[in-house]
Design a protein around this motif. Structure first.
Motif, PDB file in Angstrom:
ATOM      1  N   SER A  34     -11.671 -20.648  -3.366  1.00 36.63           N
ATOM      2  CA  SER A  34     -12.750 -19.748  -2.995  1.00 36.63           C
ATOM      3  C   SER A  34     -12.805 -18.598  -3.992  1.00 36.63           C
ATOM      4  CB  SER A  34     -12.541 -19.204  -1.576  1.00 36.63           C
ATOM      5  OG  SER A  34     -11.380 -18.402  -1.515  1.00 36.63           O
ATOM      6  N   GLU A  35     -14.004 -18.065  -4.189  1.00 37.16           N
ATOM      7  CA  GLU A  35     -14.205 -16.910  -5.069  1.00 37.16           C
ATOM      8  C   GLU A  35     -15.022 -15.830  -4.357  1.00 37.16           C
ATOM      9  OE1 GLU A  35     -15.109 -17.833  -9.290  1.00 37.16           O
ATOM     10  OE2 GLU A  35     -15.251 -19.914  -8.614  1.00 37.16           O
ATOM     11  N   LYS A  36     -15.001 -15.844  -3.047  1.00 32.23           N
ATOM     12  CA  LYS A  36     -15.853 -14.969  -2.245  1.00 32.23           C
ATOM     13  C   LYS A  36     -15.492 -13.498  -2.424  1.00 32.23           C
ATOM     14  CE  LYS A  36     -17.217 -14.218   2.595  1.00 32.23           C
ATOM     15  NZ  LYS A  36     -17.052 -14.731   3.982  1.00 32.23           N
ATOM     16  N   THR A  37     -16.513 -12.674  -2.603  1.00 35.98           N
ATOM     17  CA  THR A  37     -16.367 -11.218  -2.605  1.00 35.98           C
ATOM     18  C   THR A  37     -17.224 -10.658  -1.481  1.00 35.98           C
ATOM     19  OG1 THR A  37     -15.966 -11.075  -4.993  1.00 35.98           O
ATOM     20  CG2 THR A  37     -16.743  -9.084  -3.889  1.00 35.98           C
ATOM     21  N   ARG A  38     -16.597  -9.946  -0.561  1.00 37.15           N
ATOM     22  CA  ARG A  38     -17.350  -9.319   0.525  1.00 37.15           C
ATOM     23  C   ARG A  38     -18.016  -8.046   0.017  1.00 37.15           C
ATOM     24  NH1 ARG A  38     -12.771 -11.715   2.456  1.00 37.15           N
ATOM     25  NH2 ARG A  38     -13.047 -13.088   4.267  1.00 37.15           N
ATOM     26  N   PRO A  39     -19.222  -7.722   0.472  1.00 35.42           N
ATOM     27  CA  PRO A  39     -19.939  -6.550  -0.056  1.00 35.42           C
ATOM     28  C   PRO A  39     -19.125  -5.261  -0.017  1.00 35.42           C
ATOM     29  CG  PRO A  39     -21.420  -7.890   1.270  1.00 35.42           C
ATOM     30  CD  PRO A  39     -20.053  -8.495   1.430  1.00 35.42           C
ATOM     31  N   VAL A  40     -18.325  -5.063   1.032  1.00 37.63           N
ATOM     32  CA  VAL A  40     -17.557  -3.829   1.159  1.00 37.63           C
ATOM     33  C   VAL A  40     -16.540  -3.674   0.035  1.00 37.63           C
ATOM     34  CG1 VAL A  40     -15.765  -4.821   2.659  1.00 37.63           C
ATOM     35  CG2 VAL A  40     -16.314  -2.377   2.829  1.00 37.63           C
ATOM     36  N   PRO A  45     -14.053   2.448  -2.753  1.00 40.84           N
ATOM     37  CA  PRO A  45     -13.359   2.522  -4.051  1.00 40.84           C
ATOM     38  C   PRO A  45     -12.002   1.843  -4.065  1.00 40.84           C
ATOM     39  CG  PRO A  45     -14.384   4.623  -3.538  1.00 40.84           C
ATOM     40  CD  PRO A  45     -14.546   3.769  -2.307  1.00 40.84           C
ATOM     41  N   GLU A  46     -11.224   2.029  -3.010  1.00 36.81           N
ATOM     42  CA  GLU A  46      -9.887   1.428  -2.994  1.00 36.81           C
ATOM     43  C   GLU A  46      -9.958  -0.095  -2.973  1.00 36.81           C
ATOM     44  OE1 GLU A  46      -9.502   5.528  -1.135  1.00 36.81           O
ATOM     45  OE2 GLU A  46     -10.918   3.862  -1.040  1.00 36.81           O
ATOM     46  N   LEU A  47     -10.913  -0.653  -2.227  1.00 36.91           N
ATOM     47  CA  LEU A  47     -11.056  -2.103  -2.200  1.00 36.91           C
ATOM     48  C   LEU A  47     -11.534  -2.639  -3.544  1.00 36.91           C
ATOM     49  CD1 LEU A  47     -12.646  -2.626   1.338  1.00 36.91           C
ATOM     50  CD2 LEU A  47     -10.286  -3.084   0.641  1.00 36.91           C
ATOM     51  N   ALA A  48     -12.423  -1.900  -4.210  1.00 38.50           N
ATOM     52  CA  ALA A  48     -12.867  -2.314  -5.541  1.00 38.50           C
ATOM     53  C   ALA A  48     -11.697  -2.298  -6.522  1.00 38.50           C
ATOM     54  CB  ALA A  48     -13.980  -1.392  -6.026  1.00 38.50           C
ATOM     55  N   GLU A  49     -10.831  -1.288  -6.385  1.00 36.96           N
ATOM     56  CA  GLU A  49      -9.652  -1.191  -7.245  1.00 36.96           C
ATOM     57  C   GLU A  49      -8.729  -2.380  -7.040  1.00 36.96           C
ATOM     58  OE1 GLU A  49      -8.113   1.268 -10.204  1.00 36.96           O
ATOM     59  OE2 GLU A  49      -9.777   1.739  -8.914  1.00 36.96           O
ATOM     60  N   ILE A  50      -8.470  -2.695  -5.788  1.00 34.12           N
ATOM     61  CA  ILE A  50      -7.581  -3.811  -5.474  1.00 34.12           C
ATOM     62  C   ILE A  50      -8.178  -5.119  -5.979  1.00 34.12           C
ATOM     63  CG2 ILE A  50      -6.627  -5.150  -3.557  1.00 34.12           C
ATOM     64  CD1 ILE A  50      -6.391  -2.426  -2.072  1.00 34.12           C
ATOM     65  N   LYS A  51      -9.475  -5.288  -5.777  1.00 35.36           N
ATOM     66  CA  LYS A  51     -10.134  -6.494  -6.274  1.00 35.36           C
ATOM     67  C   LYS A  51      -9.962  -6.630  -7.783  1.00 35.36           C
ATOM     68  CE  LYS A  51     -14.792  -8.447  -6.919  1.00 35.36           C
ATOM     69  NZ  LYS A  51     -14.843  -8.204  -8.378  1.00 35.36           N
ATOM     70  N   PHE A  52     -10.079  -5.528  -8.516  1.00 36.93           N
ATOM     71  CA  PHE A  52      -9.924  -5.586  -9.965  1.00 36.93           C
ATOM     72  C   PHE A  52      -8.549  -6.122 -10.344  1.00 36.93           C
ATOM     73  CE2 PHE A  52      -8.429  -3.581 -13.905  1.00 36.93           C
ATOM     74  CZ  PHE A  52      -9.349  -4.118 -14.797  1.00 36.93           C
ATOM     75  N   TYR A  53      -7.507  -5.607  -9.707  1.00 32.96           N
ATOM     76  CA  TYR A  53      -6.148  -6.014 -10.078  1.00 32.96           C
ATOM     77  C   TYR A  53      -5.774  -7.386  -9.518  1.00 32.96           C
ATOM     78  CZ  TYR A  53      -5.502  -1.353 -11.958  1.00 32.96           C
ATOM     79  OH  TYR A  53      -5.628  -0.208 -12.699  1.00 32.96           O
ATOM     80  N   LEU A 240     -12.004  -5.502   6.984  1.00 32.13           N
ATOM     81  CA  LEU A 240     -11.522  -4.668   5.884  1.00 32.13           C
ATOM     82  C   LEU A 240     -11.673  -3.188   6.214  1.00 32.13           C
ATOM     83  CD1 LEU A 240     -12.897  -6.647   2.810  1.00 32.13           C
ATOM     84  CD2 LEU A 240     -10.524  -6.456   3.549  1.00 32.13           C
ATOM     85  N   PRO A 241     -10.731  -2.341   5.763  1.00 30.61           N
ATOM     86  CA  PRO A 241     -10.769  -0.917   6.114  1.00 30.61           C
ATOM     87  C   PRO A 241     -11.770  -0.127   5.290  1.00 30.61           C
ATOM     88  CG  PRO A 241      -8.893  -1.370   4.709  1.00 30.61           C
ATOM     89  CD  PRO A 241      -9.535  -2.702   4.999  1.00 30.61           C
ATOM     90  N   GLY A 242     -12.166   1.014   5.830  1.00 37.70           N
ATOM     91  CA  GLY A 242     -12.975   1.976   5.093  1.00 37.70           C
ATOM     92  C   GLY A 242     -12.096   3.078   4.526  1.00 37.70           C
ATOM     93  N   ALA A 243     -12.693   4.240   4.239  1.00 39.16           N
ATOM     94  CA  ALA A 243     -11.982   5.309   3.539  1.00 39.16           C
ATOM     95  C   ALA A 243     -10.860   5.928   4.375  1.00 39.16           C
ATOM     96  CB  ALA A 243     -12.984   6.385   3.121  1.00 39.16           C
TER      97      ALA A 243
END
Length: 297
Positions: A34-40, A45-53, A240-243
């Motif tokens: 799977s390569e799914k990315t959830r919109p959140v 920002p923290e989820l985007a950071e984790i996704k990058f790494y 998934l968590p928010g801020a």
């Protein structure tokens, strides 16, 4: 035995395959990714950071560099861990992406392979009866949280935020619910508060993989798995968590990401005679908003 392995195209997925495939060398294996990315994941920002790494850096930067460098190495020493392309070549298996698991095409792909058993670990897609009922020995999921309490997403984060001493990893049979099937067993990874969330995430699956491999050995010897029914009064399904939860996490002195620790994980994919590519080192050390992914000073 014919085994369908379903995982995710990210760092943890690569580690999962590096653990599983050597133990399945006597089986016919197909891998669906799977390569799914959830919109959140692109808005918090923290989820985007984790996704990058977890995904972007290893899959889009490091692994292609390693695959190109592999050409012409001949008998040179190999890395301890292998990329998706290297695993496919070494074990002669098909590794394919999939987006529509339960539609006509997804179901047809699974039926054409005709698995005896399906194992899902870090797979972002939900099985429905038309796909989880295909293998006669069943479809099983390795969930990175102790069920029934830690159902849903981001369970290692929730477990660390709760102050738990260990993160559970549950092997359960897939049924019509989400994380609701009967439990084969739960393994545990001790929490090390000096290490980051990302370190815990990529290591949480190992106890569940060990449970699966033990179950598989039993199936080969004709032993049926023993199940425990979940007590749904203890279930806490969370997305998934928010801020705010991330702020609480940092306030407890916990880290989402630590550069040296992360580079140590990635170094397992490098041949012994190769230094970390400069593009990767720069991305890690200069990178994607380190302040949101480190403990406060």
């Amino acid at each position: 035995m014919r085994i369908l392995v379903c995982t995710k195209m990210d760092l943890a997925g690569a580690l999962i395959l590096n653990t599983l495939l050597p133990r399945l060398a006597d089986c016919k294996v197909m891998v669906l990714m799977s390569e799914k990315t959830r919109p959140v994941e692109n808005t918090v920002p923290e989820l985007a950071e984790i996704k990058f790494y977890e995904r972007d850096l290893p899959v889009d930067i490091l692994f292609p560099l390693l695959d190109r460098a592999e050409v012409g190495r001949g008998e040179a020493p190999r890395a301890r861990l292998e990329t998706f392309a290297a695993l496919s070549a070494r074990y002669g298996i098909t590794i394919e992406s999939i987006t529509d698991l339960n539609g006509p095409d997804g179901e047809a792909r699974i039926r054409a392979f005709a698995p005896d058993l399906t194992i899902s670990a870090r797979f972002s897609l939900i099985f429905k009866p038309n796909t989880y009922d295909i293998p006669p020995l069943g479809t099983y999921n390795i969930h990175p949280g102790a069920l029934p309490r830690y159902a849903g997403l981001f369970a290692p984060f929730r477990c660390m935020l709760d102050g738990s001493d260990a993160i559970g990893c549950t092997l359960h049979r897939v049924d019509k619910g989400i994380d609701t099937g009967p439990i084969v067993g739960i393994g545990y990874l001790p929490v090390d508060r000096s290490r980051s969330l990302l370190w815990h995430v990529v290591n949480t699956y190992r106890p569940g993989l060990d449970l699966f491999l033990a179950m598989l050995d039993g199936l080969r010897q004709g032993r049926e798995p023993q199940y425990a029914v979940q007590d749904f009064s203890q279930r806490q399904y969370v997305s998934l968590p928010g801020a705010e939860p991330f702020a609480d996490f940092r306030a407890k002195g916990l880290k989402l990401f630590e550069p040296n620790e992360y580079l140590e994980i990635l170094s397992g994919f490098l041949p012994p005679d190769m230094a970390m590519p400069s593009a990767v080192a720069r991305a890690v050390n200069n990178g994607r908003g380190d302040p949101c992914c480190s403990a406060p000073a």
